[in-house]
Design an enzyme around this catalytic site. Structure first.
Site, short mmCIF file in Angstrom:
data_model
loop_
_atom_site.label_atom_id
_atom_site.label_comp_id
_atom_site.label_asym_id
_atom_site.label_seq_id
_atom_site.Cartn_x
_atom_site.Cartn_y
_atom_site.Cartn_z
N SER A 110 1.17 -0.83 -0.04
CA SER A 110 0.18 -0.11 -0.10
C SER A 110 1.13 1.24 -0.27
O SER A 110 2.21 1.48 0.25
CB SER A 110 -1.49 0.06 1.46
OG SER A 110 -1.62 1.37 1.42
N TYR B 78 -1.69 -1.47 10.57
CA TYR B 78 -2.29 -1.09 8.68
C TYR B 78 -0.24 -1.14 7.73
O TYR B 78 0.09 -2.02 7.14
CB TYR B 78 -2.94 -1.29 8.26
CG TYR B 78 -3.11 -1.03 6.35
CD1 TYR B 78 -3.81 -1.58 6.60
CD2 TYR B 78 -3.31 0.15 5.77
CE1 TYR B 78 -4.29 -1.76 4.95
CE2 TYR B 78 -3.09 0.25 4.79
CZ TYR B 78 -3.98 -0.98 4.37
OH TYR B 78 -4.24 -0.93 2.80
N ALA C 72 2.60 -1.21 8.92
CA ALA C 72 3.46 -2.08 9.72
C ALA C 72 3.71 -3.33 8.95
O ALA C 72 4.36 -3.90 8.13
CB ALA C 72 3.66 -2.44 10.88
N LYS D 79 2.03 -3.62 6.00
CA LYS D 79 1.52 -3.61 4.54
C LYS D 79 3.51 -3.17 3.90
O LYS D 79 3.66 -3.31 2.93
CB LYS D 79 1.09 -2.31 3.56
CG LYS D 79 -0.60 -2.87 3.63
CD LYS D 79 -0.77 -3.80 2.80
CE LYS D 79 -2.42 -3.65 2.60
NZ LYS D 79 -2.33 -5.32 1.39
N1 NAD Z 1 -9.07 0.66 -2.04
C1 NAD Z 1 -7.57 1.26 -1.39
O1 NAD Z 1 -7.21 2.16 -1.66
C2 NAD Z 1 -5.98 0.35 -1.09
C3 NAD Z 1 -5.43 0.90 -0.60
C4 NAD Z 1 -3.57 0.52 -1.52
C5 NAD Z 1 -3.63 -0.80 -0.56
N2 NAD Z 1 -5.47 -1.17 -0.83
C6 NAD Z 1 -4.89 -3.09 -0.88
O2 NAD Z 1 -5.52 -3.58 -2.29
C7 NAD Z 1 -6.19 -4.70 -1.60
C8 NAD Z 1 -7.82 -5.15 -1.70
O3 NAD Z 1 -8.83 -3.80 -1.24
P1 NAD Z 1 -9.97 -3.48 -1.87
O4 NAD Z 1 -10.04 -1.60 -1.58
O5 NAD Z 1 -10.33 -4.09 -3.45
O6 NAD Z 1 -10.50 -3.61 -0.28
P2 NAD Z 1 -12.22 -4.74 -0.79
O7 NAD Z 1 -12.60 -4.27 0.91
O8 NAD Z 1 -13.24 -4.48 -1.39
O9 NAD Z 1 -11.71 -5.95 -0.80
C9 NAD Z 1 -11.14 -6.96 0.29
C10 NAD Z 1 -11.74 -8.41 -0.09
O10 NAD Z 1 -10.71 -9.74 0.67
C11 NAD Z 1 -11.82 -10.25 1.14
N3 NAD Z 1 -10.76 -10.69 2.32
C12 NAD Z 1 -10.97 -10.39 3.24
N4 NAD Z 1 -10.73 -10.86 4.47
C13 NAD Z 1 -10.30 -12.33 4.00
C14 NAD Z 1 -10.10 -13.24 4.55
N5 NAD Z 1 -9.37 -13.83 5.90
N6 NAD Z 1 -9.82 -14.01 3.87
C15 NAD Z 1 -9.76 -14.23 3.05
N7 NAD Z 1 -10.73 -13.15 1.47
C16 NAD Z 1 -10.86 -12.24 2.16
C17 NAD Z 1 -13.10 -9.37 1.55
O11 NAD Z 1 -13.93 -10.72 1.20
C18 NAD Z 1 -13.11 -8.42 -0.30
O12 NAD Z 1 -13.62 -9.12 -0.86
C19 NAD Z 1 -6.33 -5.10 0.38
O13 NAD Z 1 -5.65 -5.58 0.20
C20 NAD Z 1 -6.16 -3.57 0.20
O14 NAD Z 1 -5.14 -3.54 2.01
C21 NAD Z 1 -6.01 -1.32 -1.22
#
Ligand code: NAD
Length: 264
Positions: free
Chosen positions: A151, A164, A166, A168
């Site tokens: 991230s 979070y 830490a 990432k």
């Molecule tokens: N959206 C942002 O702005 C952003 C920014 C930086 C990093 N990220 C990272 O990108 C990734 C996806 O984020 P997103 O925004 O698409 O989130 P999201 O919540 O839309 O999707 C995350 C998915 O992970 C699944 N999940 C959660 N816990 C789980 C588990 N224990 N086992 C299996 N599946 C599980 C959820 O059910 C969900 O479908 C994450 O790692 C997040 O930290 C997102």
């Protein structure tokens, strides 16, 4: 120089590959699963959200894409082994692992409990570690590509996000370390570090204007990221076009984490 490979259609970028994509029921993971399949991969879509995977399955059927859903809580004991077994049964040995499941959370260190810290490490780091360990045990002779999700918060210090950030940041360290160990087996290990992206995890706060300063004032490209922006980076790193790239964390954030941009 032979350019026949260079002129192949982008739709065939991942032809013949088998990919496991986690977090595939929603947001970035879902977009990546669909894009991988649209570019020719067979995709095992993993998530704990059964209804979300069901709707992804319907979308895949409508689009004629080869995506199979696998419901799994990745924090559970033995989950990685079960995911790879499901992939072998359905499609055979995977070549690509996209670790995208993760969860963000707020809080400076002083108000973070041990339980909160453990949760964010488990969700964002341990799951990626266990899946990646299983990948290096199972990838075949040809090697493979692992792509983790860091991230922008794991790249620069941002207030109020200790556990979070830490976790990432450690995802990027694990990425570099595994790249060093497994390059000789032709296993590439990279990460993508998204900035703010509109997904179900962020949409409400984006609509409420909570990130307006972060997006409009401190990014040279002043828009919120789309899941496709991030999926494009995953597809590139999964493909043979990235065959000499390993150990990197690629920021995909409109320049938020890579510049000291000052709005004029
Ligand atoms: N959206 C942002 O702005 C952003 C920014 C930086 C990093 N990220 C990272 O990108 C990734 C996806 O984020 P997103 O925004 O698409 O989130 P999201 O919540 O839309 O999707 C995350 C998915 O992970 C699944 N999940 C959660 N816990 C789980 C588990 N224990 N086992 C299996 N599946 C599980 C959820 O059910 C969900 O479908 C994450 O790692 C997040 O930290 C997102």
């Amino acid at each position: 120089m032979d350019y026949s490979e260079a002129s192949r259609p982008v739709a065939a970028q991942l032809a013949g590959k088998t990919a496991i994509v986690t977090g595939a029921a929603s947001g970035i993971g879902r977009e990546t699963a669909v894009l991988f399949a649209a570019r020719g991969a067979r995709v095992l879509a993993v998530d704990l959200d059964a209804a979300g995977l069901e709707s992804l399955g319907e979308q895949a059927r409508d689009l004629g894409l080869d995506i199979a859903g696998h419901v799994q809580d990745l924090t559970a004991e033995g989950a990685a082994e079960r995911v790879f077994e499901a992939c072998s049964t359905r499609f055979g040995t995977p070549d690509v692992l996209a670790n995208i499941a993760g969860k963000a959370g707020d809080g400076p260190a002083g108000s973070t409990t041990d339980e909160d810290f453990d949760f964010f490490v488990s969700m964002n780091l341990t799951t990626a570690f266990r899946m990646s360990r299983q990948a290096v045990l199972q990838f075949g002779e040809a090697g493979g590509s692992i792509i983790n999700t860091s991230s922008a918060f794991g790249v620069v210090g941002v207030g109020g996000s200790a556990p979070y950030s830490a976790a990432k940041g450690a995802v990027s360290s694990l990425t570099r370390q595994m790249a060093a160990d497994y390059g000789p087996r032709n296993i590439r290990v990279n990460a993508v570090a998204p900035g703010l992206v509109e997904t179900p995890a962020t949409a409400e706060r984006i609509r409420a204007g909570l990130f307006d300063d972060m997006v409009t004032r401190s990014r040279p490209i002043p828009r919120v990221g789309l899941p496709r922006d991030i999926a494009n980076a995953f597809a590139f790193l999964a493909s043979d076009d990235a065959s000499f790239i390993t150990g990197v964390t690629l920021p995909v954030c409109g320049g938020w984490s890579t510049t000291r941009f000052r709005a004029r």
